[in-house]
Design an enzyme around this catalytic site. Structure first.
Site, PDB file in Angstrom:
ATOM      1  N   SER A  66       0.837  -1.213   0.000  1.00  0.00           N
ATOM      2  CA  SER A  66       0.000   0.000   0.000  1.00  0.00           C
ATOM      3  C   SER A  66       0.869   1.258   0.000  1.00  0.00           C
ATOM      4  O   SER A  66       0.597   2.216  -0.727  1.00  0.00           O
ATOM      5  CB  SER A  66      -0.888   0.028   1.252  1.00  0.00           C
ATOM      6  OG  SER A  66      -1.858  -0.965   1.183  1.00  0.00           O
ATOM      7  N   GLY A 126      -6.256  -3.379  -7.564  1.00  0.00           N
ATOM      8  CA  GLY A 126      -7.343  -2.448  -7.266  1.00  0.00           C
ATOM      9  C   GLY A 126      -6.810  -1.099  -6.808  1.00  0.00           C
ATOM     10  O   GLY A 126      -7.363  -0.054  -7.155  1.00  0.00           O
ATOM     11  N   ASP A 174      -7.177  -7.731   4.750  1.00  0.00           N
ATOM     12  CA  ASP A 174      -6.371  -8.595   3.872  1.00  0.00           C
ATOM     13  C   ASP A 174      -5.848  -9.840   4.591  1.00  0.00           C
ATOM     14  O   ASP A 174      -5.370 -10.775   3.950  1.00  0.00           O
ATOM     15  CB  ASP A 174      -5.182  -7.808   3.303  1.00  0.00           C
ATOM     16  CG  ASP A 174      -5.644  -6.724   2.329  1.00  0.00           C
ATOM     17  OD1 ASP A 174      -6.760  -6.831   1.796  1.00  0.00           O
ATOM     18  OD2 ASP A 174      -4.883  -5.763   2.119  1.00  0.00           O
ATOM     19  N   LYS A 199     -12.952  -8.869  -3.333  1.00  0.00           N
ATOM     20  CA  LYS A 199     -11.488  -8.741  -3.439  1.00  0.00           C
ATOM     21  C   LYS A 199     -11.030  -9.452  -4.719  1.00  0.00           C
ATOM     22  O   LYS A 199     -11.827  -9.694  -5.611  1.00  0.00           O
ATOM     23  CB  LYS A 199     -10.830  -9.312  -2.181  1.00  0.00           C
ATOM     24  CG  LYS A 199     -11.119  -8.490  -0.917  1.00  0.00           C
ATOM     25  CD  LYS A 199     -10.474  -7.122  -0.978  1.00  0.00           C
ATOM     26  CE  LYS A 199     -10.774  -6.283   0.245  1.00  0.00           C
ATOM     27  NZ  LYS A 199     -10.332  -4.901   0.091  1.00  0.00           N
ATOM     28  N   ARG A 203      -3.542 -13.942  -1.903  1.00  0.00           N
ATOM     29  CA  ARG A 203      -3.701 -14.205  -0.461  1.00  0.00           C
ATOM     30  C   ARG A 203      -4.371 -15.559  -0.200  1.00  0.00           C
ATOM     31  O   ARG A 203      -4.162 -16.162   0.846  1.00  0.00           O
ATOM     32  CB  ARG A 203      -4.461 -13.060   0.206  1.00  0.00           C
ATOM     33  CG  ARG A 203      -3.715 -11.723   0.036  1.00  0.00           C
ATOM     34  CD  ARG A 203      -4.114 -10.684   1.045  1.00  0.00           C
ATOM     35  NE  ARG A 203      -3.767  -9.350   0.566  1.00  0.00           N
ATOM     36  CZ  ARG A 203      -2.574  -8.790   0.669  1.00  0.00           C
ATOM     37  NH1 ARG A 203      -1.577  -9.447   1.220  1.00  0.00           N
ATOM     38  NH2 ARG A 203      -2.353  -7.571   0.203  1.00  0.00           N
TER      39      ARG A 203
END
Ligand code: S3P
Length: 427
Positions: free
Chosen positions: A22, A93, A313, A340, A386
């Site tokens: 991020s 995203g 997440d 997601k 993930r």
């Protein structure tokens, strides 16, 4: 790629996780929007951040790499060039939603595309506020990508978001930096605040009042050096493996412990995990520590409400912890998992059942009662990094061999993940 995982007898050693994904996206984008040079050390190496890097290069920004990191020569808020071709956000995203906020204010039209997974994800959540600010965005029926963004002179708004999403919040704030006046976003719960922290470091005026964040435009951003801390979301897989494998004792170095991201630490501690935070310090405006984790006896817990955005997440791998915890773990208010990289609730249900485990699912979460026994099985990642990594951890705890198909998607956030897992595991 197919990945085989075997039960681990112990889990020992020291690992360094990749730079925070991020923060890396934001460092690249804000560096591109700033004046002067931004130097980034420890940029996340995964494919998602590569997508952002290629997009800003396609917008005419010069990016160079040397042994110290990445150097960006920023062009200022409106210094981007019309792209030569469609901007490709790949699987990311964050790339698509944050970049849309910047592109909506540029004096040109651009197209932004994504892979099959990203092209299914909801984009109306950014199209609605950007349109209120005066942008004109064409999407596919159902509000999905590709997006054609006709940049306009935008005006400030106060947006009340129905989802707690840092991507939505950041998109609106980035558009707001280009307007004359104050743009605010109010969320139902606090989401990760990296945009706010990094923008302040770049010299923007950002204020926070409870659930409302505001920026003042037009902003003058100035390039800075940024050192990206390790990604707590990548660390979570190793943390939970260490909790669950017998005879485990690991150290994860230089992990970001921003309080809007540490829901995984507080939830695991509540479940009985033995975690110690050592060498706490600050790096690039973000708190960082080394994490020490040992095998622990876990108990079930309820995970719901405002903590969800702070560990959203990490929920797939938390489900693996729940399978081995004594009692029931219930995750609620996590409907965002359905949109997601894949529908993560459905993916958890399919793979846990294939391993002989039990899970009850709801629209916005699931319930797991443990401890359970898992058997090795052939599983799919559903193209979601993930999910692939969560079930690699499950494979360390299952009888026999676990095979993960389409396992290469781990490279979205952690190239070398299976290697790092193997180095710590004694089978
Ligand atoms: C991210 C925000 C979260 C998270 C994603 C990264 C970000 O998404 O799930 O992996 O960098 O802003 P939402 O903001 O949509 O919840």
């Amino acid at each position: 790629m197919i990945q085989s995982i075997k039960r681990a007898k112990s889990f020992q050693g020291t690992v360094t996780v990749p730079g925070d994904k991020s923060i890396s996206h934001r460092a690249l984008m804000f560096g591109a929007m700033a004046r002067g040079e931004t130097r980034i050390a420890n940029l996340a190496p995964g494919k998602d951040v590569q997508s952002t890097l290629q997009c800003i290069e396609n917008l005419g920004i010069s990016v160079e790499a040397d042994d110290k990191g990445i150097h960006i020569r920023g062009a200022g808020l409106k210094g981007f060039h019309p792209p030569q071709s469609a901007l490709n956000a790949g699987n990311s995203g964050t790339t698509m939603r944050l970049l849309a906020g910047i592109l909506a204010a540029q004096p040109f039209t651009s197209m932004i595309t994504g892979d099959a997974s990203l092209s299914r994800r909801p984009m109306d959540r950014i199209i609605v506020p950007l349109s209120q600010m005066g942008a004109h965005i064409e999407a596919q029926p159902g509000g999905t990508a590709p997006l054609k963004i006709h940049g306009k002179d935008l005006h400030p708004i106060h947006y009340h978001s129905s989802v707690a999403s840092a991507q939505v919040k950041s998109c609106v704030l980035l558009a707001g930096l280009h307007t004359r006046g104050v743009t605010s976003v109010t969320e139902p719960a606090i989401s990760r605040d990296h945009t706010e922290r990094i923008l302040r470091e770049f010299g923007a005026s950002v204020t926070q009042n409870d659930l409302t964040v505001s920026v003042e435009g037009p902003a003058q951003l100035q390039g800075i050096p940024i050192s990206v801390p390790g990604d707590i979301s990548a660390a979570a897989f190793f943390m939970i493996a260490a909790c669950l494998v017998p005879d485990a004792d690991i150290r994860i170095r230089d992990v970001g412990i921003n309080p809007t991201r540490t829901g995984i630490l507080s939830s695991l501690e509540r479940m009985g995990c033995m975690i110690n935070l050592n060498n706490k310090r600050k790096a690039g405006g973000e708190p960082v520590a080394d994490l020490m984790i040992r095998s622990s006896r876990l108990r079930g817990s309820v995970i719901e409400g405002d903590i969800i955005p702070q560990l959203v997440d990490e929920i797939p791998v938390l489900a693996i912890a729940a399978l081995f915890a004594e009692g029931t773990t219930r995750v609620k208010d996590a409907g965002e998992l359905r949109v997601k990289e894949t529908d993560r609730i459905a993916a958890l249900e399919k793979n846990i059942r294939l391993m002989g485990g039990e899970i009850d699912t709801f629209d916005d979460g699931f319930s797991i009662t443990g401890p359970q026994k898992l058997k090795g099985a052939t599983l799919d990642s559903f193209g979601d990094h993930r999910i692939a990594m969560a079930f690699a951890v499950a494979g360390l705890l299952a009888d026999g061999e676990t095979i993960i198909r389409n396992a290469e998607c781990a490279e979205i956030s952690h190239p070398g993940f299976y290697h790092d897992l193997r180095v710590l595991s004694y089978v």
